[in-house]
Enzyme design. Structure first.
Site, PDB file in Angstrom:
ATOM      1  N   ARG A   1       1.016  -1.454   0.222  1.00 61.81           N
ATOM      2  CA  ARG A   1       0.149  -0.085  -0.004  1.00 61.81           C
ATOM      3  C   ARG A   1       0.887   1.008   0.183  1.00 61.81           C
ATOM      4  NH1 ARG A   1      -1.488   1.685   4.396  1.00 61.81           N
ATOM      5  NH2 ARG A   1      -2.751  -0.015   5.983  1.00 61.81           N
TER       6      ARG A   1
ATOM      7  N   TYR B   1     -16.656  17.142 -14.004  1.00 61.98           N
ATOM      8  CA  TYR B   1     -17.174  16.403 -14.723  1.00 61.98           C
ATOM      9  C   TYR B   1     -17.837  15.811 -13.183  1.00 61.98           C
ATOM     10  CZ  TYR B   1     -16.398  11.179 -13.690  1.00 61.98           C
ATOM     11  OH  TYR B   1     -16.637   9.698 -13.835  1.00 61.98           O
TER      12      TYR B   1
ATOM     13  N   ASP C   1      -7.646  19.773 -13.045  1.00 59.70           N
ATOM     14  CA  ASP C   1      -8.034  18.165 -13.639  1.00 59.70           C
ATOM     15  C   ASP C   1      -7.511  18.132 -15.363  1.00 59.70           C
ATOM     16  OD1 ASP C   1      -9.323  15.556 -15.194  1.00 59.70           O
ATOM     17  OD2 ASP C   1     -10.929  15.755 -14.144  1.00 59.70           O
TER      18      ASP C   1
ATOM     19  N   LYS D   1      -8.606   6.999 -19.263  1.00 62.86           N
ATOM     20  CA  LYS D   1      -8.992   7.847 -20.554  1.00 62.86           C
ATOM     21  C   LYS D   1      -7.760   7.066 -21.194  1.00 62.86           C
ATOM     22  CE  LYS D   1     -12.415   8.821 -18.052  1.00 62.86           C
ATOM     23  NZ  LYS D   1     -12.522   9.984 -16.954  1.00 62.86           N
TER      24      LYS D   1
HETATM   25  C1  LIG Z   1     -13.249   9.895 -16.015  1.00 60.69           C
HETATM   26  C2  LIG Z   1     -13.427  11.341 -15.353  1.00 60.69           C
HETATM   27  C3  LIG Z   1     -12.997  11.391 -13.640  1.00 60.69           C
HETATM   28  C4  LIG Z   1     -13.353   9.945 -13.465  1.00 60.69           C
HETATM   29  O1  LIG Z   1     -11.910   9.420 -12.872  1.00 60.69           O
HETATM   30  P1  LIG Z   1     -12.356   7.790 -12.753  1.00 60.69           P
HETATM   31  O2  LIG Z   1     -11.320   6.835 -13.091  1.00 60.69           O
HETATM   32  O3  LIG Z   1     -13.502   7.869 -13.495  1.00 60.69           O
HETATM   33  O4  LIG Z   1     -12.758   7.855 -10.720  1.00 60.69           O
HETATM   34  C5  LIG Z   1     -12.369  12.475 -13.494  1.00 60.69           C
HETATM   35  N1  LIG Z   1     -12.438  13.687 -13.980  1.00 60.69           N
HETATM   36  C6  LIG Z   1     -12.427  13.729 -15.395  1.00 60.69           C
HETATM   37  C7  LIG Z   1     -12.198  14.505 -16.507  1.00 60.69           C
HETATM   38  C8  LIG Z   1     -12.884  12.231 -15.927  1.00 60.69           C
HETATM   39  O5  LIG Z   1     -13.553  12.489 -17.688  1.00 60.69           O
END
Ligand SMILES: *Cc1c(COP(=O)(O)O)cnc(C)c1O
Length: 380
Positions: A46, A98, A170, A195
């Site tokens: 961890r 998001y 982000d 992504k």
């Molecule tokens: C998908 C997404 C998230 C969240 O990520 P997860 O891996 O689904 O927890 C956060 N910000 C953006 C812009 C996203 O597209």
């Protein structure tokens, strides 16, 4: 070294014991210690795992940051960053976020006694107006989801520094290949590695990168204390994805620009959102702060929801699915999918109409994708 080279080599030296070119998947929870109080840098997985370390070094390098941390999901990364805040602190966030980040802020973080003010991202000065004496953090995404608006990161950096506030970006939609917020002055970058970084729609993961050693020390503590870490196998898959990020992003962008130009002229399309088109409201800003425009397109169809349903059901290559950033093309209907949890009035206020669809353009052949869209839009 340039981006492509760092993505393949940083943190990924051949294994000193065997010469293995690829970082092994260290499926171990614990590590033998040489003597009490003496270990080789790892005690418990961890806290640290060599496969994850390789990923964290690669992540830091491609974001032009000093320190990387990997997480079990994008929201795990977000939650860990928000753990920097204490009861009574305040967040200023862009209003185009998001959906899961919004849900986390409103239904979890609010219960910790941390409130968020949402700012209309079209008015950058409003971020400063929204700052209170207890504001500790500004949170934005750019390009935003699903309207692909662009926020001026350097301008926000000036506001954040003036008030001694942490600026978090982000960077999921742009990927570090096209945008590096730390270079523009942001303090922390967050990713959903699910992504583009993973890139193959086969894992859920998250990342945090910073160059601020004090923030890193705190975040590393919270990563271990909260424990939302990725498995060695998931770490390995993201690391593998990163090796091809540059060539994938170039293809995503090439296809997206080609399809955006096609869709912009199509008589069934009412409006298109793609930062790479000169008609995009912030095309100039996108050109300045990004080195490419990415693979996401949103569009409004003439004829409302009925036309959206028909379009979605007739597409063969674009699969109707949540998520984005994989090699395959996807279609999402924000009003019912990613932004389904927003109250209707709030959703419409944010410009997410009933005829809006979002495309994650994959790296299939661009002419095949065009044919697919053309057939789905045709009247016959
Ligand atoms: C998908 C997404 C998230 C969240 O990520 P997860 O891996 O689904 O927890 C956060 N910000 C953006 C812009 C996203 O597209």
């Amino acid at each position: 070294m340039e981006f492509e080279t760092r993505a393949i080599h940083e943190g990924q030296q051949p294994d000193p014991q065997t010469g293995a070119v690829i970082v092994p998947i260290y499926l171990t929870s614990t590590y033998q210690q040489d003597a009490i109080g003496q270990h080789k840098g790892y005690e418990y997985s961890r806290t640290g795992n060599p496969t994850r370390t390789a990923l964290e070094e690669a992540l830091a390098s491609i974001e032009n940051g000093k320190f990387g941390l990997a997480f079990a999901s994008g929201l795990a990364a977000t939650t860990t960053v928000l753990s920097l805040l204490k009861s009574g602190d305040h967040i200023v966030a862009g209003d185009d976020l998001y959906g899961g980040t919004y849900r986390l802020l409103e239904r979890v973080v609010k219960n910790w006694g941390v409130n968020t003010t949402y700012v209309d991202i079209d008015h950058i000065a409003d971020f400063e107006t929204a700052i209170q004496p207890n504001t500790k953090l500004i949170w934005i995404e750019t390009p935003t989801n699903p309207l692909l608006k662009i926020i001026d990161i350097a301008a926000l950096t000036n506001i954040a520094r003036k008030h001694n506030i942490i600026l978090v970006v982000d960077n999921t939609f742009a990927s570090p290949y096209f945008q590096r917020p730390l270079d523009l002055g942001a303090d922390i970058v967050v990713h959903s590695t699910t992504k583009y970084l993973g890139g193959h729609s086969d894992i859920i993961g998250g990342a945090v990168v910073t160059s601020n050693e004090q923030l890193y020390t705190e975040l590393k503590f919270y990563q271990n204390a909260i424990g939302a870490i990725p498995s060695p196998f998931d770490s390995w898959l993201v690391l593998r994805g990163i090796k091809t990020l540059a060539i994938r992003m170039r293809e995503h962008e090439k296809n997206a620009l080609f399809l955006a130009k096609f869709l912009e002229k199509h008589p069934k399309v009412e409006r298109i959102y793609y930062p790479g088109l000169p008609s995009h409201e912030q095309h100039q800003l996108a050109q300045e702060q990004m080195s490419g425009f990415g693979g996401m397109i949103s569009l409004e169809l003439k004829g409302g929801f009925a036309e959206v349903e028909r379009f979605a059901s007739r597409l063969k290559l674009f699969l109707l699915a949540e998520s984005l950033g994989g090699v395959e093309s996807l279609l999402c209907y924000p009003a019912k999918m990613t932004h389904g949890s927003l109250p209707e009035a709030e959703r419409l206020k944010r410009g997410i109409k009933d005829n809006l669809v979002r495309l994650s353009v994959g790296i299939e052949n661009s002419l095949d994708l065009q044919t697919d869209l053309e057939n789905a839009l045709s009247s016959s």
